[in-house]
Design an enzyme around this catalytic site. Structure first.
Site, PDB file in Angstrom:
ATOM      1  N   HIS A  21      12.431   6.076  -3.922  1.00 44.27           N
ATOM      2  CA  HIS A  21      11.861   5.753  -2.602  1.00 44.27           C
ATOM      3  C   HIS A  21      11.266   4.351  -2.671  1.00 44.27           C
ATOM      4  O   HIS A  21      10.101   4.166  -3.047  1.00 44.27           O
ATOM      5  CB  HIS A  21      10.803   6.810  -2.241  1.00 44.27           C
ATOM      6  CG  HIS A  21      10.208   6.656  -0.868  1.00 44.27           C
ATOM      7  ND1 HIS A  21       9.618   7.712  -0.192  1.00 44.27           N
ATOM      8  CD2 HIS A  21      10.104   5.591  -0.035  1.00 44.27           C
ATOM      9  CE1 HIS A  21       9.174   7.290   0.984  1.00 44.27           C
ATOM     10  NE2 HIS A  21       9.448   5.999   1.096  1.00 44.27           N
ATOM     11  N   HIS A  23      11.580   0.664  -0.396  1.00 49.56           N
ATOM     12  CA  HIS A  23      12.129  -0.159   0.680  1.00 49.56           C
ATOM     13  C   HIS A  23      12.211  -1.572   0.113  1.00 49.56           C
ATOM     14  O   HIS A  23      11.164  -2.171  -0.195  1.00 49.56           O
ATOM     15  CB  HIS A  23      11.213  -0.130   1.896  1.00 49.56           C
ATOM     16  CG  HIS A  23      10.976   1.255   2.427  1.00 49.56           C
ATOM     17  ND1 HIS A  23      11.699   1.784   3.476  1.00 49.56           N
ATOM     18  CD2 HIS A  23      10.111   2.231   2.036  1.00 49.56           C
ATOM     19  CE1 HIS A  23      11.278   3.017   3.719  1.00 49.56           C
ATOM     20  NE2 HIS A  23      10.316   3.319   2.855  1.00 49.56           N
ATOM     21  N   HIS A 201      12.264  10.279   5.983  1.00 55.41           N
ATOM     22  CA  HIS A 201      10.809  10.320   5.865  1.00 55.41           C
ATOM     23  C   HIS A 201      10.327  11.467   6.764  1.00 55.41           C
ATOM     24  O   HIS A 201      10.705  11.530   7.943  1.00 55.41           O
ATOM     25  CB  HIS A 201      10.175   9.025   6.359  1.00 55.41           C
ATOM     26  CG  HIS A 201      10.306   7.867   5.418  1.00 55.41           C
ATOM     27  ND1 HIS A 201      11.507   7.447   4.913  1.00 55.41           N
ATOM     28  CD2 HIS A 201       9.364   7.035   4.893  1.00 55.41           C
ATOM     29  CE1 HIS A 201      11.296   6.407   4.111  1.00 55.41           C
ATOM     30  NE2 HIS A 201      10.006   6.134   4.076  1.00 55.41           N
ATOM     31  N   GLU A 204       4.813  12.470   6.307  1.00 52.01           N
ATOM     32  CA  GLU A 204       3.902  11.419   5.813  1.00 52.01           C
ATOM     33  C   GLU A 204       2.683  11.433   6.742  1.00 52.01           C
ATOM     34  O   GLU A 204       1.569  11.741   6.327  1.00 52.01           O
ATOM     35  CB  GLU A 204       4.598  10.059   5.818  1.00 52.01           C
ATOM     36  CG  GLU A 204       3.724   8.912   5.310  1.00 52.01           C
ATOM     37  CD  GLU A 204       4.404   7.532   5.429  1.00 52.01           C
ATOM     38  OE1 GLU A 204       5.344   7.394   6.221  1.00 52.01           O
ATOM     39  OE2 GLU A 204       3.955   6.598   4.718  1.00 52.01           O
ATOM     40  N   ASP A 282       7.402   2.985  -2.763  1.00 58.21           N
ATOM     41  CA  ASP A 282       7.523   2.791  -1.311  1.00 58.21           C
ATOM     42  C   ASP A 282       7.660   1.304  -0.958  1.00 58.21           C
ATOM     43  O   ASP A 282       8.775   0.835  -0.757  1.00 58.21           O
ATOM     44  CB  ASP A 282       6.326   3.441  -0.589  1.00 58.21           C
ATOM     45  CG  ASP A 282       6.632   3.891   0.826  1.00 58.21           C
ATOM     46  OD1 ASP A 282       7.790   3.782   1.247  1.00 58.21           O
ATOM     47  OD2 ASP A 282       5.697   4.372   1.511  1.00 58.21           O
ATOM     48  N   ASP A 283       6.558   0.592  -0.870  1.00 57.18           N
ATOM     49  CA  ASP A 283       6.560  -0.840  -0.522  1.00 57.18           C
ATOM     50  C   ASP A 283       5.609  -1.557  -1.475  1.00 57.18           C
ATOM     51  O   ASP A 283       4.482  -1.902  -1.100  1.00 57.18           O
ATOM     52  CB  ASP A 283       6.087  -1.020   0.931  1.00 57.18           C
ATOM     53  CG  ASP A 283       6.979  -0.277   1.898  1.00 57.18           C
ATOM     54  OD1 ASP A 283       8.060  -0.798   2.202  1.00 57.18           O
ATOM     55  OD2 ASP A 283       6.616   0.834   2.314  1.00 57.18           O
TER      56      ASP A 283
HETATM   57  N1  HPA Z   1       7.010   5.135   6.191  1.00 56.29           N
HETATM   58  C1  HPA Z   1       7.788   4.849   7.237  1.00 56.29           C
HETATM   59  N2  HPA Z   1       8.490   3.746   7.320  1.00 56.29           N
HETATM   60  C2  HPA Z   1       8.432   2.862   6.321  1.00 56.29           C
HETATM   61  C3  HPA Z   1       7.640   3.107   5.221  1.00 56.29           C
HETATM   62  C4  HPA Z   1       6.909   4.318   5.152  1.00 56.29           C
HETATM   63  O1  HPA Z   1       6.160   4.632   4.203  1.00 56.29           O
HETATM   64  N3  HPA Z   1       7.800   2.032   4.412  1.00 56.29           N
HETATM   65  C5  HPA Z   1       8.661   1.186   5.014  1.00 56.29           C
HETATM   66  N4  HPA Z   1       9.046   1.690   6.175  1.00 56.29           N
HETATM   67 ZN    ZN Z   2       8.967   4.869   2.726  1.00 56.40          ZN
END
Ligand code: HPA
Ligand code: ZN
Length: 342
Positions: A21, A23, A201, A204, A282-283
């Site tokens: 996971h 991006h 996703h 969350e 994630d990011d």
């Molecule tokens: N959630 C939703 N969209 C996203 C995320 C996330 O954690 N990271 C990058 N786009």
């Molecule tokens: Zn994500």
């Protein structure tokens, strides 16, 4: 740092792992943002790298997304995407990563006028280079932005046609609440007909119902995040029975206020319940750490044991879209490593 802490860090950084996971646009470090901005002559809304980092205070997902889409505007050429990918794979390797399944958001780029091919070709070059120069394997997953409509998603799937032999699957990201998986049921059916893997996703910020929809309507192979599934005992039972992989992102959860403290992060509970949780970044450029930092933060702050870390690393291979043989090789590498440490 005490000696024990030092040893824990060595253990975590050497632990063979896969990342499921990530991006790729979220791996854009502020330094790179300025470098790409300069070479592409894009005006930057920030004076310097420190000002960018200072802006990374988020109270929810949308706060982050607003700044994340703005940051991606510096990406203009295939070279940018190749460089972005290579920088990520180097970081992954430094964290013991052997393999990654990376997301990209084609609509973020096509909506500002770049042809689909710029991001796709650039990322695929970076992935090929990572394989030959670093020995790191990877697969590409294209995500649809759920705040946009179904027509835009279908148009994107059409643009991807010439690339479908090099794209492993589709995902669903961006603003979750108000954009339930059901909005994209027909799109995911079309993706499935094209032989693509499906992830989304869910849970969350959105309710457990969105996780049910991802399973029942989108027929997903994995759930990204899934934290809020823990609110629904029947859903937990379903996820355990199906051994559905959850790609959980501890530092992301902290930065986006999905959890208020890593000491209360749900991963230990997920493992106790028999859920197939994995650890991911994630990011990473926005949330303060790459995959190794996420494992380490869990180990230091969430009461995750060495055994749990080994289980999480094995889950990262078992939950991947690698061939059965490669999954076995990955899990075996984790066992060999853990044995060599004890
Ligand atoms: N959630 C939703 N969209 C996203 C995320 C996330 O954690 N990271 C990058 N786009
Ligand atoms: Zn994500």
């Amino acid at each position: 740092m005490t000696e024990n802490q030092d040893e824990l860090e060595r253990f975590v950084r050497g632990l063979p792992k896969a990342e499921l996971h990530l991006h790729i646009e979220g791996s854009l470090e502020p330094e790179q943002m300025f470098e790409f901005g300069r070479r592409n002559k894009v005006d930057m809304p920030f004076a310097n790298v420190e000002a960018v980092r200072a802006a990374y205070e988020f109270s929810n997902l949308q706060d982050f997304l607003d700044i994340y889409y703005q940051g991606a505007a510096v990406l203009r050429t295939e070279q940018d995407f190749e460089d972005l990918a290579m920088a990520y794979f180097r970081r992954l390797q430094a964290d013991g990563g052997l393999y990654a399944e990376i997301f990209f958001d084609p609509q973020t780029h096509t909506d500002r006028g770049l042809p689909f091919s710029v991001a796709a070709d650039g990322l695929l070059s970076g992935m090929a280079k990572a394989a030959t120069e670093l020995g790191i394997g990877s697969k590409l997953i294209m995500c649809f932005l759920r705040h946009l409509d179904e027509d835009s998603a279908f148009a994107t799937l059409k643009q991807a046609e010439p690339y479908l032999d090099r794209i492993a699957g589709v995902g669903l990201d961006s603003s979750e609440v108000g954009h339930p998986p059901s909005k994209f049921a027909r799109l995911f059916e079309a993706a499935g007909e094209r032989g693509l893997k499906r992830v989304a996703h869910a849970g969350e910020e959105g309710p457990p119902e969105y996780v049910w929809e991802a399973l029942d309507l989108l027929k997903v192979d994995r759930i990204d995040h899934g934290n809020r599934a823990l609110e629904d005992p029947r859903l937990i039972e379903r996820l355990v029975n199906e051994q559905m992989t959850l790609t959980v992102c501890p530092l992301s959860n902290l930065k986006l206020c999905v959890v208020d403290d890593l000491a209360r992060h749900p991963i230990p509970r997920m493992l106790e319940l028999g859920l197939r949780a994995t650890v991911n970044s994630d990011d990473p450029a926005y949330f303060g750490g790459y995959v190794g930092d996420n494992y380490l933060a869990l180990a230091r702050q969430s009461g995750v044991s060495r055994e749990d870390l080994v289980k999480l690393a094995k889950n990262s291979f078992v939950g991947s879209f690698l061939s059965d043989g490669d999954v076995i090789r990955g899990a075996h590498a984790v066992d060999l490593y853990a044995d060599s440490f004890s």
